[in-house]
Write a protein that holds these residues in place. Structure first.
Motif, PDB file in Angstrom:
ATOM      1  N   ILE A  54     -10.533  -9.500  30.464  1.00 30.10           N
ATOM      2  CA  ILE A  54     -10.101  -8.097  30.334  1.00 30.10           C
ATOM      3  C   ILE A  54     -11.094  -7.137  30.984  1.00 30.10           C
ATOM      4  N   TYR A  55     -12.349  -7.582  31.148  1.00 25.37           N
ATOM      5  CA  TYR A  55     -13.326  -6.739  31.834  1.00 25.37           C
ATOM      6  C   TYR A  55     -13.001  -6.647  33.323  1.00 25.37           C
TER       7      TYR A  55
ATOM      8  N   ARG B 271      -5.357  -6.577  28.929  1.00 26.60           N
ATOM      9  CA  ARG B 271      -6.300  -5.485  28.694  1.00 26.60           C
ATOM     10  C   ARG B 271      -5.685  -4.252  28.025  1.00 26.60           C
TER      11      ARG B 271
ATOM     12  N   SER C 294      -9.901   1.861  30.581  1.00 25.20           N
ATOM     13  CA  SER C 294      -8.665   1.443  31.226  1.00 25.20           C
ATOM     14  C   SER C 294      -7.677   2.589  31.322  1.00 25.20           C
TER      15      SER C 294
END
Length: 550
Positions: free
Chosen positions: A318-319, A255, A432
């Motif tokens: 990645i979520y 991510r 992030s």
């Protein structure tokens, strides 16, 4: 009746003979066979059939089968029954065994057994020949050992068939065969195409990775994955457990890097694998689902579904995950299982096959999702791939049920649009702090290198140059402290906060060390040497601790 079906009778007839010009002909007419249904002069060669029976008795039959698609084959030579009688008796036998029967044709039929403790069910192919019944039992699941189930199915059929023969006088063969013939597939389809047709052609590893009609994309993807893994190994990547640095270098999904502009990782990660065992397990699952599904979907639909579900799995990863390095084809593979599950809940596949495969595929998916809960497995990618596969499967159904090129292109176009918009919306909302943290740490490393410029001064430097570099170094270390204090305000995992505390202590020790060295140079004294030595010792201790947790 075509020539091949006529020859089926001729080869087992006592009145056959071979002519150099015409081939196999009738001894009575000296001509090739020209009958339509059954030859009125046909007389089965009992000597030949008896020889076949003795030959089979001499063959030692293994109880347990191994292989990519475990199977067993048996034959029941019969000299006193015609094909219609054999067909009806075989059908009645399968019914008595409570097998789910489907795919009826003039050549025979397919039946499916129920799931058991050691098997997800088997596909039983019954082929009716002149003077013989050919029985093939093959596992429908992805297991590589059948634990004797296939041989047991054949033995049960043979024993039950003999009992059915005793009741033949109570059967109206002509009437029952007439009713069954109404359900026969078209002659060009015949048995026994779906759903294990491609698995039947697997003889060795080469046949698994060789593109053939109806099975093109799957072997190419398998070879591509193996090729990527081989190139990685040649370049020094560990075969059993690649390092995180190696995986990121070769394009794994992560991510903090992916959302900072390295979007290509969503694609490249589905062709990387974390060790040879990971590669083997994924390629095995891909080959299994590919053999079942690609002949139904065709090359274009299969490739599109594989890539879209793979990328969807990467986006889901990645979520959901902050700091997991994700790689592997499993997201795409779960996607293909999702496509197949969707089709199995429609009427696209024959009902008896549908029930058996739905159970085996469903158990496979549930087991692997449950296995992913134990940690160390990117279940988010699995679920993302599976859900996107279900959507694609249902979207494909109308075009598969009524093939139309325009509908196929329109379906793929709409899916591209839907998944593009959905992916953009999801990615846009991924925030992030970890990504910001790693960006700040890059700034920290650059500032740290400036602060360490003191140790790169040449030995011929003057005291004035040395003091100037120390003063600049103190300023740089103070900037490093500000970066770490800012990074510590982010929503980070506990281990990163602990790491930040160590880095803060490291910066404070550096500042004290520089300040002490400055005093030593200004005062031209050695009385601070022990203090500087102790500070450097503490600094070295923190550096070693940080390296271990990197």
């Amino acid at each position: 009746m075509d020539r091949n079906k006529q020859l089926e009778y001729c080869k087992k007839c006592t009145k056959r003979k071979f002519d150099l010009k015409q081939g196999l002909i009738c001894n009575l007419t000296n001509q090739k066979a020209d009958f339509e249904n059954e030859c009125e002069h046909f007389e089965i060669d009992k000597i030949k059939i008896s020889a076949e029976i003795e030959k089979q008795k001499a063959v030692r039959k293994s109880k347990i089968s191994f292989g990519f698609s475990p199977k067993q084959i048996g034959n029941l030579p019969v000299t006193d029954l015609n094909k219609k009688q054999l067909y009806v008796l075989a059908f009645e036998t399968a019914k008595k065994l409570n097998w789910n029967i489907g795919f009826l044709s003039e050549s025979g039929f397919i039946a499916y057994t129920k799931m058991s403790l050691f098997s997800w069910g088997e596909e039983i192919q019954i082929k009716i020949e002149v003077g013989n019944i050919n029985i093939k039992s093959e596992c429908t699941g992805s297991q590589i050992v059948d634990w004797g189930k296939n041989r047991k199915n054949i033995d049960l059929f043979l024993a039950s068939f003999q009992k059915s023969r005793e009741n033949i006088a109570n059967l109206n063969i002509e009437e029952q065969y007439s009713e069954l013939s109404k359900k026969f597939l078209d002659a060009e389809e015949d048995i026994i195409k779906p759903p294990l047709n491609k698995k039947e052609k697997v003889f060795d590893i080469i046949s698994l990775i060789t593109p053939t009609k109806g099975f093109v994309v799957t072997p190419i993807i398998v070879v591509l994955n193996i090729l990527v893994f081989t190139i990685m190994a040649i370049n020094g990547v560990n075969l059993l457990m690649p390092s995180n640095e190696s995986l990121l270098l070769w394009g794994a999904n992560f991510r903090p890097l992916t959302i900072q502009g390295e979007w290509w990782r969503l694609f490249t990660s589905i062709f990387l694998h974390i060790g040879i065992l990971h590669l083997f397990m994924n390629m095995y699952a891909l080959l299994y689902i590919g053999m079942l599904l690609e002949p139904y979907l065709g090359t274009g639909r299969f490739l599109f579904a594989y890539l879209i579900t793979g990328i969807s799995g990467s986006i889901a990863s990645i979520y959901w995950n902050d700091l997991i390095i994700s790689a592997g084809a499993s997201g795409a593979i779960f996607g293909m299982y999702g496509v197949f599950l969707a089709l199995l809940t429609t009427r696209f596949i024959e009902e008896s096959a549908r029930k058996s495969l739905l159970i085996s595929i469903g158990i496979f998916v549930l087991y692997n999702l449950a296995n992913g809960l134990k940690g160390g497995i990117d279940n988010a990618a699995h679920i993302g791939g599976l859900l996107s596969g279900l959507i694609i499967g249902y979207a494909y159904y109308p075009g598969l049920k009524k093939p139309d090129k325009l509908l196929k292109l329109l379906t793929i176009g709409i899916l591209v649009l839907v998944f593009s918009i959905g992916s953009f919306a999801i990615v846009k909302n991924i925030k992030s702090d970890v990504a910001d943290y790693f960006n700040d740490m890059q700034s920290f490393e650059q500032m740290e290198q400036k602060a360490l410029g003191l140790y790169r001064l040449p030995p011929t430097s003057t005291d004035q140059q040395f003091i100037l570099e120390v003063d600049n170094g103190i300023k740089y270390w103070e900037e490093c402290l500000k970066i770490i204090e800012k990074a510590d305000t982010y929503d980070l995992p506990d281990d990163l906060h602990l790491r930040n505390a160590q880095i803060k202590e490291y910066c404070h020790l550096r500042i004290r060390s520089y300040q002490t060295m400055r005093k030593a140079f200004i005062e031209h004294t050695n009385k601070y040497d022990n203090e500087i030595f102790d500070l450097n010792k503490e600094i070295e201790k923190i550096i070693n601790a940080l390296r271990k947790t990197k």
